[in-house]
Design a protein around this motif. Structure first.
Motif, PDB file in Angstrom:
ATOM      1  N   ILE A  83     -16.348  -2.864   5.374  1.00 47.76           N
ATOM      2  CA  ILE A  83     -15.184  -1.802   6.072  1.00 47.76           C
ATOM      3  C   ILE A  83     -13.817  -2.889   5.735  1.00 47.76           C
ATOM      4  O   ILE A  83     -13.707  -3.794   6.400  1.00 47.76           O
ATOM      5  CB  ILE A  83     -15.269  -1.547   7.255  1.00 47.76           C
ATOM      6  CG1 ILE A  83     -16.545  -0.598   7.373  1.00 47.76           C
ATOM      7  CG2 ILE A  83     -13.980  -0.603   7.566  1.00 47.76           C
ATOM      8  CD1 ILE A  83     -16.597  -0.200   8.975  1.00 47.76           C
ATOM      9  N   PHE A  84     -12.978  -2.362   4.681  1.00 46.32           N
ATOM     10  CA  PHE A  84     -11.963  -3.420   4.457  1.00 46.32           C
ATOM     11  C   PHE A  84     -10.638  -2.535   5.087  1.00 46.32           C
ATOM     12  O   PHE A  84     -10.366  -1.352   4.784  1.00 46.32           O
ATOM     13  CB  PHE A  84     -11.640  -3.124   3.079  1.00 46.32           C
ATOM     14  CG  PHE A  84     -12.592  -4.044   2.209  1.00 46.32           C
ATOM     15  CD1 PHE A  84     -12.332  -5.275   1.777  1.00 46.32           C
ATOM     16  CD2 PHE A  84     -13.665  -3.544   1.826  1.00 46.32           C
ATOM     17  CE1 PHE A  84     -13.134  -6.152   0.752  1.00 46.32           C
ATOM     18  CE2 PHE A  84     -14.849  -4.206   1.005  1.00 46.32           C
ATOM     19  CZ  PHE A  84     -14.479  -5.563   0.726  1.00 46.32           C
ATOM     20  N   PHE A 118     -18.228   0.059  -0.569  1.00 46.68           N
ATOM     21  CA  PHE A 118     -16.949  -0.544   0.184  1.00 46.68           C
ATOM     22  C   PHE A 118     -16.107   0.378   0.481  1.00 46.68           C
ATOM     23  O   PHE A 118     -15.836   1.336  -0.274  1.00 46.68           O
ATOM     24  CB  PHE A 118     -16.466  -1.471  -0.989  1.00 46.68           C
ATOM     25  CG  PHE A 118     -16.866  -2.694  -1.265  1.00 46.68           C
ATOM     26  CD1 PHE A 118     -18.188  -3.021  -0.664  1.00 46.68           C
ATOM     27  CD2 PHE A 118     -16.645  -3.680  -2.290  1.00 46.68           C
ATOM     28  CE1 PHE A 118     -18.828  -4.448  -1.070  1.00 46.68           C
ATOM     29  CE2 PHE A 118     -17.041  -4.850  -2.642  1.00 46.68           C
ATOM     30  CZ  PHE A 118     -18.423  -5.153  -1.995  1.00 46.68           C
ATOM     31  N   LEU A 119     -15.756   0.724   1.870  1.00 43.70           N
ATOM     32  CA  LEU A 119     -14.775   1.578   2.473  1.00 43.70           C
ATOM     33  C   LEU A 119     -13.328   0.845   2.750  1.00 43.70           C
ATOM     34  O   LEU A 119     -13.336  -0.029   3.372  1.00 43.70           O
ATOM     35  CB  LEU A 119     -15.591   2.191   3.677  1.00 43.70           C
ATOM     36  CG  LEU A 119     -14.585   3.157   4.332  1.00 43.70           C
ATOM     37  CD1 LEU A 119     -14.325   4.453   3.374  1.00 43.70           C
ATOM     38  CD2 LEU A 119     -15.247   3.724   5.682  1.00 43.70           C
ATOM     39  N   GLY A 152     -11.747   6.042   0.873  1.00 48.21           N
ATOM     40  CA  GLY A 152     -10.700   5.492   1.766  1.00 48.21           C
ATOM     41  C   GLY A 152     -10.487   6.665   2.831  1.00 48.21           C
ATOM     42  O   GLY A 152     -10.348   7.728   2.784  1.00 48.21           O
ATOM     43  N   VAL A 153     -10.221   6.039   4.087  1.00 45.72           N
ATOM     44  CA  VAL A 153      -9.955   7.080   5.302  1.00 45.72           C
ATOM     45  C   VAL A 153      -8.799   6.336   6.239  1.00 45.72           C
ATOM     46  O   VAL A 153      -8.573   5.171   5.907  1.00 45.72           O
ATOM     47  CB  VAL A 153     -11.300   7.186   6.248  1.00 45.72           C
ATOM     48  CG1 VAL A 153     -12.397   7.874   5.362  1.00 45.72           C
ATOM     49  CG2 VAL A 153     -11.827   5.739   6.755  1.00 45.72           C
ATOM     50  N   GLN A 154      -8.247   7.290   6.880  1.00 46.12           N
ATOM     51  CA  GLN A 154      -7.246   6.634   7.817  1.00 46.12           C
ATOM     52  C   GLN A 154      -7.522   7.143   9.247  1.00 46.12           C
ATOM     53  O   GLN A 154      -8.525   7.548   9.605  1.00 46.12           O
ATOM     54  CB  GLN A 154      -5.964   7.747   7.619  1.00 46.12           C
ATOM     55  CG  GLN A 154      -5.413   7.931   6.218  1.00 46.12           C
ATOM     56  CD  GLN A 154      -4.257   9.084   5.808  1.00 46.12           C
ATOM     57  OE1 GLN A 154      -4.769  10.149   6.417  1.00 46.12           O
ATOM     58  NE2 GLN A 154      -3.274   8.803   5.186  1.00 46.12           N
ATOM     59  N   CYS A 155      -6.958   6.123   9.963  1.00 45.44           N
ATOM     60  CA  CYS A 155      -7.383   5.999  11.460  1.00 45.44           C
ATOM     61  C   CYS A 155      -6.106   5.381  12.159  1.00 45.44           C
ATOM     62  O   CYS A 155      -5.398   4.818  11.481  1.00 45.44           O
ATOM     63  CB  CYS A 155      -8.685   5.356  11.688  1.00 45.44           C
ATOM     64  SG  CYS A 155      -8.558   3.471  11.549  1.00 45.44           S
ATOM     65  N   THR A 169     -18.547   8.023   7.783  1.00 50.49           N
ATOM     66  CA  THR A 169     -18.391   8.072   6.292  1.00 50.49           C
ATOM     67  C   THR A 169     -19.290   6.782   5.680  1.00 50.49           C
ATOM     68  O   THR A 169     -19.867   7.222   4.658  1.00 50.49           O
ATOM     69  CB  THR A 169     -16.921   7.969   5.965  1.00 50.49           C
ATOM     70  OG1 THR A 169     -16.117   8.945   6.469  1.00 50.49           O
ATOM     71  CG2 THR A 169     -16.702   7.790   4.609  1.00 50.49           C
ATOM     72  N   ILE A 170     -19.092   5.585   6.310  1.00 49.11           N
ATOM     73  CA  ILE A 170     -19.637   4.519   5.620  1.00 49.11           C
ATOM     74  C   ILE A 170     -21.370   4.529   5.879  1.00 49.11           C
ATOM     75  O   ILE A 170     -22.155   4.317   4.966  1.00 49.11           O
ATOM     76  CB  ILE A 170     -19.200   3.241   5.981  1.00 49.11           C
ATOM     77  CG1 ILE A 170     -19.829   2.067   4.977  1.00 49.11           C
ATOM     78  CG2 ILE A 170     -19.650   2.688   7.338  1.00 49.11           C
ATOM     79  CD1 ILE A 170     -18.927   0.752   4.843  1.00 49.11           C
TER      80      ILE A 170
END
Length: 210
Positions: A83-84, A118-119, A152-155, A169-170
């Motif tokens: 998780i990046f 890779f997320l 890619g996700v937002q949080c 997701t990952i």
């Protein structure tokens, strides 16, 4: 039947909120306005129910200062997903993700030629609520396509926005790629090889003593 743990590693520059994401998701702890940076690396275990199955996650939080450390090989060993994280208000933290990606590629395992996912996580969305979220998401997806991240996700670790989605997701992608089973088979193969080599060494030693 409960599966073995899934190792996830969170990386990114110092101050992007990696530890806050971990603490909010795993312990429900409210982020502090000023928190100490992680020194080295830390990890926690969390048991989750996903798609009707109980899973054990081992989540590693790597300090931003560790990017060039020789210990990165140890931190990343056995990981099934990376998780990046970057800070949406800090453009430099996003630019540094490519450097993190290059470092990670050196040490992560492949399973039957399959890369681990890779997320990208765009954190601190609570600070940019005045922006157009749709445009932000489109930009994030374009960045993923350009540099080879699967999604890619937002949080926001501050108000728990999207945190559950980050890990679901990952983990979903890890399961979709059959990486848990492939890792188990790879580990079993290594154990069998070591047992055969050990048996051969003992026979050889016995033969010399005869």
């Amino acid at each position: 039947m409960e599966q073995n743990y899934i190792k996830l590693v969170i990386v990114g520059e110092s101050g992007v909120g990696k530890t806050q994401i971990l603490n909010s998701y795993c312990f429900g702890l409210a982020p502090q306005a000023a928190s100490d940076f992680t020194i080295g690396c830390d990890y926690v275990l969390k048991r989750v129910l996903l798609n009707g199955k109980f899973l054990k996650l081992q989540i590693w939080d790597v300090s931003g200062a560790e990017r060039e450390s020789p210990l990165m090989k140890i931190y990343l060993k056995g990981a099934l997903g990376i998780i990046f994280v970057f800070d949406v208000t800090n453009e430099m933290s996003r630019q540094q993700l490519v450097k993190w990606q290059n470092i990670v590629y050196q040490y992560v395992d492949e399973y039957n030629g399959r890369h681990i996912p890779f997320l990208i996580v765009q954190n601190k969305m609570d600070l940019v609520h005045q922006y157009d979220d749709q445009n932000q998401q489109q930009f994030l997806q374009q960045f993923c396509q350009t540099f080879g991240f699967f999604d890619g996700v937002q949080c926001s670790a501050f108000d728990n926005q999207g945190l559950k989605n980050v890990f679901e997701t990952i983990v979903d992608e890890i399961i979709r790629r059959d990486l848990v089973e492939l890792q188990q088979k790879k580990n079993e193969s290594k154990i069998s090889k070591l047992q055969i080599e050990d048996k051969g060494l003992k026979l050889k030693q016995k033969s010399r003593c005869s």
